[in-house]
Scaffold this active site. Structure first.
Site, PDB file in Angstrom:
ATOM      1  N   ILE A 135     -39.645 -39.182  12.882  1.00 24.79           N
ATOM      2  CA  ILE A 135     -41.073 -39.365  12.616  1.00 24.79           C
ATOM      3  C   ILE A 135     -41.243 -38.759  11.219  1.00 24.79           C
ATOM      4  O   ILE A 135     -41.181 -37.551  11.055  1.00 24.79           O
ATOM      5  CB  ILE A 135     -41.972 -38.648  13.647  1.00 24.79           C
ATOM      6  CG1 ILE A 135     -41.649 -39.098  15.065  1.00 24.79           C
ATOM      7  CG2 ILE A 135     -43.434 -38.863  13.289  1.00 24.79           C
ATOM      8  CD1 ILE A 135     -42.076 -40.495  15.426  1.00 24.79           C
ATOM      9  N   PRO A 136     -41.418 -39.591  10.198  1.00 26.26           N
ATOM     10  CA  PRO A 136     -41.213 -39.174   8.805  1.00 26.26           C
ATOM     11  C   PRO A 136     -42.316 -38.305   8.189  1.00 26.26           C
ATOM     12  O   PRO A 136     -43.021 -38.722   7.264  1.00 26.26           O
ATOM     13  CB  PRO A 136     -41.089 -40.508   8.075  1.00 26.26           C
ATOM     14  CG  PRO A 136     -41.952 -41.432   8.868  1.00 26.26           C
ATOM     15  CD  PRO A 136     -41.777 -41.005  10.293  1.00 26.26           C
ATOM     16  N   CYS A 137     -42.435 -37.076   8.650  1.00 30.87           N
ATOM     17  CA  CYS A 137     -43.418 -36.160   8.073  1.00 30.87           C
ATOM     18  C   CYS A 137     -43.069 -35.806   6.628  1.00 30.87           C
ATOM     19  O   CYS A 137     -43.940 -35.392   5.867  1.00 30.87           O
ATOM     20  CB  CYS A 137     -43.564 -34.913   8.932  1.00 30.87           C
ATOM     21  SG  CYS A 137     -42.025 -34.078   9.315  1.00 30.87           S
ATOM     22  N   HIS A 138     -41.818 -36.013   6.238  1.00 34.82           N
ATOM     23  CA  HIS A 138     -41.425 -35.747   4.850  1.00 34.82           C
ATOM     24  C   HIS A 138     -42.067 -36.735   3.880  1.00 34.82           C
ATOM     25  O   HIS A 138     -42.097 -36.482   2.680  1.00 34.82           O
ATOM     26  CB  HIS A 138     -39.891 -35.771   4.709  1.00 34.82           C
ATOM     27  CG  HIS A 138     -39.268 -37.084   5.060  1.00 34.82           C
ATOM     28  ND1 HIS A 138     -38.998 -37.435   6.374  1.00 34.82           N
ATOM     29  CD2 HIS A 138     -38.877 -38.133   4.293  1.00 34.82           C
ATOM     30  CE1 HIS A 138     -38.452 -38.644   6.394  1.00 34.82           C
ATOM     31  NE2 HIS A 138     -38.373 -39.084   5.137  1.00 34.82           N
TER      32      HIS A 138
END
Length: 172
Positions: A135-138
């Site tokens: 889940i691409p929080c970056h």
């Protein structure tokens, strides 16, 4: 319910994977802030469930420069309904692109209220994302285009963004 764990040696450091028998529950860098998000890891059994094996294959493809789809994985993070909404929006940020906290807040509240009032709550939900990288929080940046907070560390965030899109302009 029994939980299982395994580790994965990534180019950015050791990753810890947690799963139920059916689905991935967590993925954290060993040294990140909010590691394990207070889950009961001491009782987890060191074993590679199908969910863990699929996640390791997903990570191998990701770090090989491919664009694996998260729908290939069975995900079951233990989060609040609000955080689930935030994670759903995060998962739609395209590979190699970014979104701001305010943009995410606007999608989460979808016209119900002033998204600006939800930006801190959204930022907190993102900071506690139990499925780093997947889940691409970056891919979330500040409104001014600057890199802000990442539980895995700003240098990892920058590396992940540059890895996904070497042409992306990033303000330090």
């Amino acid at each position: 319910m029994m939980n299982y764990y395994s580790t994965f040696a990534s180019p950015l450091g050791m990753i810890y994977l947690l799963s139920s028998p059916q689905a991935l529950q967590g993925l954290w860098f060993f040294d990140q802030k909010y590691f394990s998000a207070e889950r009961q890891l001491k009782s987890a059994i060191n074993d590679e469930t199908p969910a863990i094996l699929m996640t390791k294959n997903w990570l191998k493809a990701y770090f090989a420069g491919q664009h694996p789809d998260i729908t290939q994985l069975e995900l079951a993070p233990t989060v609040s309904s609000f955080q689930r909404q935030v994670l759903r929006v995060l998962s739609k940020i395209p590979y190699g692109q970014t979104a701001t906290y305010q943009e995410i807040a606007a999608k989460v509240v979808a016209g119900k209220s002033n998204p600006h009032h939800y930006t801190r709550a959204v930022a907190n939900a993102i900071a506690h994302n139990p499925l780093a990288i997947i889940i691409p929080c970056h891919r979330v940046i500040g409104t001014n285009g600057q890199l802000t907070g990442y539980a895995g560390g700003i240098s990892r965030k920058k590396t992940l963004l540059k890895f996904e899109n070497p042409f992306l302009t990033i303000k330090d």
